[in-house]
Write an enzyme that holds these catalytic residues in place. Structure first.
Site, PDB file in Angstrom:
ATOM      1  N   PHE A   1     -19.412  61.028 -89.406  1.00  0.00           N
ATOM      2  CA  PHE A   1     -19.352  62.398 -89.938  1.00  0.00           C
ATOM      3  C   PHE A   1     -17.916  62.697 -90.336  1.00  0.00           C
ATOM      4  O   PHE A   1     -17.004  62.519 -89.539  1.00  0.00           O
ATOM      5  CB  PHE A   1     -19.838  63.431 -88.919  1.00  0.00           C
ATOM      6  CG  PHE A   1     -19.876  64.819 -89.501  1.00  0.00           C
ATOM      7  CD1 PHE A   1     -20.939  65.217 -90.304  1.00  0.00           C
ATOM      8  CD2 PHE A   1     -18.832  65.712 -89.295  1.00  0.00           C
ATOM      9  CE1 PHE A   1     -20.960  66.489 -90.879  1.00  0.00           C
ATOM     10  CE2 PHE A   1     -18.851  66.983 -89.865  1.00  0.00           C
ATOM     11  CZ  PHE A   1     -19.922  67.370 -90.656  1.00  0.00           C
TER      12      PHE A   1
ATOM     13  N   ASP B   1     -10.476  58.912 -88.465  1.00  0.00           N
ATOM     14  CA  ASP B   1     -10.851  60.325 -88.449  1.00  0.00           C
ATOM     15  C   ASP B   1     -10.814  60.780 -86.993  1.00  0.00           C
ATOM     16  O   ASP B   1     -11.714  60.486 -86.213  1.00  0.00           O
ATOM     17  CB  ASP B   1     -12.251  60.514 -89.044  1.00  0.00           C
ATOM     18  CG  ASP B   1     -12.658  61.987 -89.085  1.00  0.00           C
ATOM     19  OD1 ASP B   1     -12.108  62.774 -88.292  1.00  0.00           O
ATOM     20  OD2 ASP B   1     -13.541  62.343 -89.885  1.00  0.00           O
TER      21      ASP B   1
ATOM     22  N   LYS C   1     -10.149  70.577 -85.685  1.00  0.00           N
ATOM     23  CA  LYS C   1     -10.799  71.006 -84.442  1.00  0.00           C
ATOM     24  C   LYS C   1      -9.815  71.382 -83.319  1.00  0.00           C
ATOM     25  O   LYS C   1      -9.241  72.450 -83.369  1.00  0.00           O
ATOM     26  CB  LYS C   1     -11.820  69.950 -84.004  1.00  0.00           C
ATOM     27  CG  LYS C   1     -13.020  69.901 -84.967  1.00  0.00           C
ATOM     28  CD  LYS C   1     -14.262  69.251 -84.375  1.00  0.00           C
ATOM     29  CE  LYS C   1     -15.479  69.538 -85.251  1.00  0.00           C
ATOM     30  NZ  LYS C   1     -15.964  68.402 -85.999  1.00  0.00           N
TER      31      LYS C   1
HETATM   32  C1  LIG Z   1     -16.148  68.271 -87.454  1.00  0.00           C
HETATM   33  C2  LIG Z   1     -15.676  67.001 -88.050  1.00  0.00           C
HETATM   34  C3  LIG Z   1     -15.169  66.960 -89.352  1.00  0.00           C
HETATM   35  C4  LIG Z   1     -15.159  68.173 -90.259  1.00  0.00           C
HETATM   36  O1  LIG Z   1     -14.300  69.149 -89.804  1.00  0.00           O
HETATM   37  P1  LIG Z   1     -14.399  70.638 -90.457  1.00  0.00           P
HETATM   38  O2  LIG Z   1     -13.237  71.346 -89.848  1.00  0.00           O
HETATM   39  O3  LIG Z   1     -15.732  71.192 -90.078  1.00  0.00           O
HETATM   40  O4  LIG Z   1     -14.264  70.465 -91.913  1.00  0.00           O
HETATM   41  C5  LIG Z   1     -14.670  65.762 -89.820  1.00  0.00           C
HETATM   42  N1  LIG Z   1     -14.698  64.655 -89.065  1.00  0.00           N
HETATM   43  C6  LIG Z   1     -15.163  64.659 -87.804  1.00  0.00           C
HETATM   44  C7  LIG Z   1     -15.127  63.409 -87.001  1.00  0.00           C
HETATM   45  C8  LIG Z   1     -15.693  65.830 -87.260  1.00  0.00           C
HETATM   46  O5  LIG Z   1     -16.212  65.819 -86.032  1.00  0.00           O
END
Ligand SMILES: *Cc1c(COP(=O)(O)O)cnc(C)c1O
Length: 392
Positions: A132, A217, A246
């Protein structure tokens, strides 16, 4: 009109919330009826140092009363200090770009990889199935789950998916057009799935061999969540860059990407920008979050509470055949069920624990890094009681 009615009438219908939460403190939140819950969702891995930590609140209040925003046409005193801190944690010399969300941070890394590869005709990014990476067009295309992509064609070109924890699958996806590999050290939305050490180390070696960029990520597994500052550090590898968001601001919206020496000079004036990026209030919040994690030795706390939770949950799982696995790293914990987890999520909520189903059959737990052993035991008691009464 009440909150729920207003929400349903005026907000774009993308979410289906079920509680009106009005107040938070530490590991707990309260709803409009005054009922309290242990918060093991933490705003989806955002509430890194608990709700309304007094030092975080004070840092935000002080900066808000001093200077809120100036744009990137001027220096501000907070952003470079935060950048220096993040580079120090990253482990090698580098630079930081600030933005506002995880998707935007990944979008920046994707643009940077393309610019880096442009002269040699490389633009493809390899990402993993069940990953994700966010909800912008490039980010949903990078995300290896078709449910996020359906109906949004045409998607941008240049993304290739491979199997997570399968080095041969990634190797087979590399072409002369590949620029970068983007990977989560622990897949979050994909069901709390840690990478195997062989996989991450193998990706690093593959990138070195083929001269590709390795980007992690770290939006969900970063900022101390796994017990090290970044998830990749528990594997002892060094990527060429990583994205953050986050937990970085502990509840204030802020994203960032960090790039190491190989690509730190790729972006030059005019290549990329974000109006709010490096906003002093957001940066003051992130500086306070880092300070709290350091001063309160929260990485040690993550290790301690993680061990307690993993051990107790594994003992619990052995008594219930419908709980098939307990997995994760640090305070990113997944309880894997042999059936959809929504009903068990509801059972936990009824007993005062917020922990949300993801990847259909996984209950995900992301408590604050400063959770006490007492709160952890309260949560374990609730999970135990709910499991006793639960009929799958
Ligand atoms: C939540 C998440 C995103 C996206 O972050 P947003 O602030 O909602 O755009 C990207 N990568 C990972 C691994 C995430 O958990």
């Amino acid at each position: 009109m009440d909150t729920v009615t207003l929400h349903k009438q005026y907000m774009v219908n993308t979410y289906a919330p079920n509680l009106v939460l009005t107040r938070g403190k530490g590991c707990r939140v309260w709803d409009a009826e005054g009922r309290s819950y242990l918060d093991f969702l933490g705003g989806i891995a955002v509430i890194q140092v608990g709700h309304c930590h007094p030092k975080l609140v004070a840092a935000i209040q002080k900066q808000a009363a001093t200077l809120m925003h100036v744009s990137n046409l001027y220096f501000n005193e907070k952003a470079p200090r935060l950048a220096a801190k993040l580079v120090e944690k990253f482990g090698v010399p580098g630079r930081v770009f600030f933005c506002n969300s995880g998707a935007e941070a990944n979008e920046g890394l994707i643009k940077l990889a393309r610019l880096w590869g442009n002269a040699t005709g490389r633009y493809e990014i390899i990402t993993m199935r069940n990953s994700f990476h966010g909800r912008t067009l490039a980010a949903i295309t990078a995300t290896g789950q078709t449910k996020y992509q359906k109906g949004f064609d045409p998607l941008p070109a240049g993304f290739v998916h491979a199997d997570y924890n399968n080095l041969e699958s990634v190797r087979a996806a590399v072409t002369e057009k590949t620029a970068a590999i983007l990977v989560e050290a622990v897949q979050g939305e994909g069901g709390v799935v840690p990478a195997t050490p062989e996989f991450l180390k193998g990706l690093r070696a593959l990138c070195d061999e083929k001269n590709l960029l390795l980007f992690c990520d770290e939006v969900q597994c970063g900022m101390g969540r796994t017990g090290t500052w970044f998830g990749f550090q528990t594997y002892g590898i060094q990527p060429d860059g990583c994205s953050l968001a986050k937990g970085l601001g502990g509840g204030i919206p802020i994203g960032a990407f960090i790039v190491g020496p190989k690509v730190s000079e790729v972006f030059q004036p005019g290549h990329h920008a974000s109006t709010f990026g490096g906003n002093p209030v957001a940066c003051a919040a992130a500086l306070a979050v880092i300070d709290i994690i350091e001063k309160e030795r929260l990485l040690d706390n993550v290790a301690r509470v993680s061990e307690l939770m993993m051990n107790e949950l594994r003992a619990l799982a052995s008594a219930f055949p419908w709980i098939t696995e307990v997995r994760g790293k640090g305070l990113m914990i997944g309880l894997v069920l042999n059936h959809p987890a929504k009903a068990f999520e509801k059972a936990l909520l009824a007993k005062g624990l917020i922990a949300i189903a993801t990847a259909d059959n996984v209950i995900r737990m992301l408590p604050p890094l400063n959770i006490t052993q007492g709160d952890a035991r309260d949560a374990l008691r609730i999970i135990g009681e709910a499991a006793e009464q639960y009929r799958p």
